[in-house]
Motif scaffolding. Sequence first.
Motif: not given
Length: 158
Positions: A7, A11, A13, A68, A149-150
Motif C-alpha cells: 500500500a 498509494t 500521496y 506514487r 487509503e494506505i
Amino acid sequence: MKPLTKAEVCTVYPPRYELNEVTLNIAKELMRDLWNERRKECGLPPTDDRSSSCKFASLMARDLFGGRLAGNEMHVFVVRNGEVLDLNEEQTDVVLLADHAHYEHPKCVLHRDYRASLGTCMPRVRHWLKVAEERLPATARLSQEVPEEIEELEGLQI
C-alpha cells in the motif's frame, strides 16, 4: 527495518508542498547536502553526484510533492499526475540508463526485497523531511496529511 507495505508503494500521496522551480531546486540541493552527509558517515568524500541515492530521493520527492513510487530493477522515481518526478534525473547513473531510467516495472517495486530495501531508507528520509521543512518556503506548504487509503490497500495481493 520494516519493509514498506504494498500500500505504501501503490498509494498516491498528496503533495505537502507545491512543485515549482524554486521548491524543486531546493529539494535537489537538499538531496545533495544530505547525500554527502551520508557519504561522510560511510567514510567517502563529498561529491555533487548523487548516483545510487534514488531510493532516498524518490521517497523524499513523494512525501514532499506527492505522487506514487514507480521504478524498475535499476532505478526508482515518482509518478505524479501522470508525469515522472525524479530528483536524480541529472545524476550520472540515471543519465547512463537513458530511456530505460523511467521504464515502469510495477512487480519490481512491489517485490518484498525491493520494499525491504526501501524500508531501510525510511528513518533517514524522515529525518531529511524535517530538514526539508526548514528549507522549503512556508508559502509553498499545502498539506500535512497522510493518505487514508494506505490501510485499505494493505490486503492488496500482487
